[in-house]
Design an enzyme around this catalytic site. Structure first.
Site, mmCIF file in Angstrom:
data_model
loop_
_atom_site.group_PDB
_atom_site.id
_atom_site.type_symbol
_atom_site.label_atom_id
_atom_site.label_comp_id
_atom_site.label_asym_id
_atom_site.label_seq_id
_atom_site.Cartn_x
_atom_site.Cartn_y
_atom_site.Cartn_z
ATOM 1 C CB ALA A 9 60.824 41.144 38.140
ATOM 2 C CB CYS A 10 59.200 44.574 42.422
ATOM 3 S SG CYS A 10 60.083 43.317 43.372
ATOM 4 C CB THR A 11 55.177 46.797 39.536
ATOM 5 O OG1 THR A 11 55.358 45.704 38.638
ATOM 6 C CG2 THR A 11 54.714 48.019 38.761
ATOM 7 C CD GLU A 102 60.382 48.095 40.421
ATOM 8 O OE1 GLU A 102 60.196 47.521 39.330
ATOM 9 O OE2 GLU A 102 59.547 48.100 41.346
#
Length: 474
Positions: A9-11, A102
């Site tokens: 999970a990324c931003t 993402e």
């Protein structure tokens, strides 16, 4: 899918050229996976093959024929390709930047009509089969979109593209359907593990792209929930659940709070817009600050003064599971070799520092090509990670030495870029010069972080629970 896909999970952040302080286009992302999962940083050289090459995934059975000419590009692959390459981010020789992906989540209703494809393209392959074969951000959207439509995708994702003129964001909403939106030049967007593109204007091909037949797919299967009939990609393909409330929405809220603070919003709101105009021009440092953020100045900061409930309520942008963070900057009116800067922070962005590498380099330091699961003092990933490990148990006591080192290095790196900008025009071999200068700068940064680690170890010796101080007033 890879064995650790569920943890991924990324931003992300995207900034248009007229929203930036110097006319740069900027895209960036935290690559989040596990607390320990080393990354490398490499340069793939320009190659021309006699025969057609084929990419075969180690993550699933996805395979694709590749063009005979592969452009040079930077990349940050995993320490092992056992589960796939996961090259994640880079800039190619034509000044095109790409970051993938993402992670996002499509709703089960849509997936019931167009399921994800087990052996379709996924995150691990996207940079490898797209970035070396495109000459613009728009071409990147086209190439990846055609691959998804033909082969399907095994995941729902958002993918970032940029060149010196445009910034694009592509989202996959089902096994074969996707949309892409050009970020307006005077705007920015922050994204956090949810399908984010809202209204799609099918009459505006300059600013939107989409999979063939997506309108009929939605219409024929009665997938649009909006009473007004507007084609809102997030409403049709996305989610609207508690994961968004606590895991995703607050990160978007905080990014918009940083850059458009005059607009009052709630961190759990489902109505946060995808596109915003900032209240000021944004710099590369603003992008880095956002990716390093953890709700500072709010009760939700995990290392702040809020209640225990507040400090653990929302998932922060920068967290322990970040493998690397990157900001890809394409500056205007400069040769591709010098215009593109691949800013790379190994490990947790809040505890690391973004090191600049010009796109024209032809190699990276050996330290950036080392690092496995076991700690290695000669690995760039582990040099930065060690500082984070030392700081974590005593964040408040050790924060000052960390911040002082980060500030010193950020000043030094700005001076480094100014020096290169003033000298590159006089170089006979620009690639050789850039490689030498970038690696020298990176080496100095690693030495400073090693010194910081030694300092932190020395200070930490006094934090032992076996310490004893006698109260002489007893």
């Amino acid at each position: 899918m890879s064995q650790y896909q569920n943890y991924s999970a990324c931003t992300s952040i995207l900034i248009g050229k007229n929203a930036s302080i110097d006319g740069s286009t900027i895209i960036g992302r935290n690559e989040d996976c596990k607390a320990t999962w080393p990354k490398h940083f490499i340069v793939h050289q320009h190659k021309e093959y006699q025969d057609v090459q084929e990419f075969k995934s180690n993550d699933n059975k996805f395979k694709i024929k590749l063009p005979k000419i592969q452009y040079k590009y930077t990349a940050t692959p995993e320490w092992t390709d056992k589960y796939g390459k996961f090259e994640e981010d880079g800039i190619n020789e034509y000044g095109v930047a790409m970051s993938a992906t993402e992670s996002a989540y499509a709703n089960s209703h849509v997936l019931g009509y167009d399921p994800l494809v087990k052996d379709g393209i996924g995150e691990e392959a996207m940079v490898t089969v797209v970035l070396p074969y495109i000459k613009s951000a728009r071409q990147g959207v086209t190439r990846l979109g055609e691959i998804i439509s033909k082969y399907g995708t095994c995941e729902s994702n958002g993918i970032l593209f940029s060149d010196n003129k445009e910034v694009w964001y592509l989202e996959t909403g089902s096994g074969h359907h996707w949309v892409a939106m050009r970020i307006p030049d005077d705007c920015y967007a922050v994204v956090s593990n949810q399908i984010s593109i809202r209204k799609v204007n099918f009459n505006d091909k300059n600013n939107f792209m989409w999979s063939k037949g997506i309108q009929d797919f939605v219409k024929d299967n009665h997938l649009n929930p909006d009473l007004n009939g507007e084609f809102n990609f997030r409403h049709i393909f996305g989610t609207h659940n508690l994961t968004d409330v606590y895991y995703n929405n607050p990160r978007v809220w905080y990014g918009q709070k940083m850059f458009t603070p005059e607009i009052k919003q709630q961190p759990e709101s489902h109505d946060l817009p995808f596109i915003r105009k900032a209240s000021r021009l944004l710099s590369i440092d603003d992008a880095k600050s956002f990716l390093s953020s953890h709700y500072q100045g709010t009760p939700y900061d995990p290392i702040g003064n809020g209640s225990k409930e507040d400090k653990t309520k929302y998932r922060p942008v920068s967290l322990a599971k970040t493998q690397e963070a990157h900001v890809l900057q394409i500056r205007p009116k400069m040769p591709h070799e010098i215009a593109g800067i691949h800013w790379l922070a190994m490990g947790v962005a809040a505890q690391s520092v973004f090191v600049p590498f010009f796109a024209g380099i032809n190699d990276t330091l050996n330290e950036y090509k080392k690092g496995k699961l076991e700690y290695n003092p000669k690995s760039a990933y582990w040099i930065f990670k060690l500082v984070g490990v030392l700081v974590d148990p005593h964040y408040l006591q050790l924060n000052d030495p960390l911040k002082n080192t980060q500030e010193k290095l950020n000043i030094n790196m700005r001076q480094f870029i100014l020096k290169v900008d003033s000298e590159y025009n006089t170089q006979e071999d620009l690639s050789k010069y850039l490689t030498k200068m970038c690696n020298k700068n990176a080496k100095n940064v690693l030495k400073e972080y090693q010194r910081l680690a030694y300092q932190l170890i020395s200070i930490s010796t006094d934090f032992s629970k076996l310490n004893y101080k006698q109260d002489l007033n007893l």
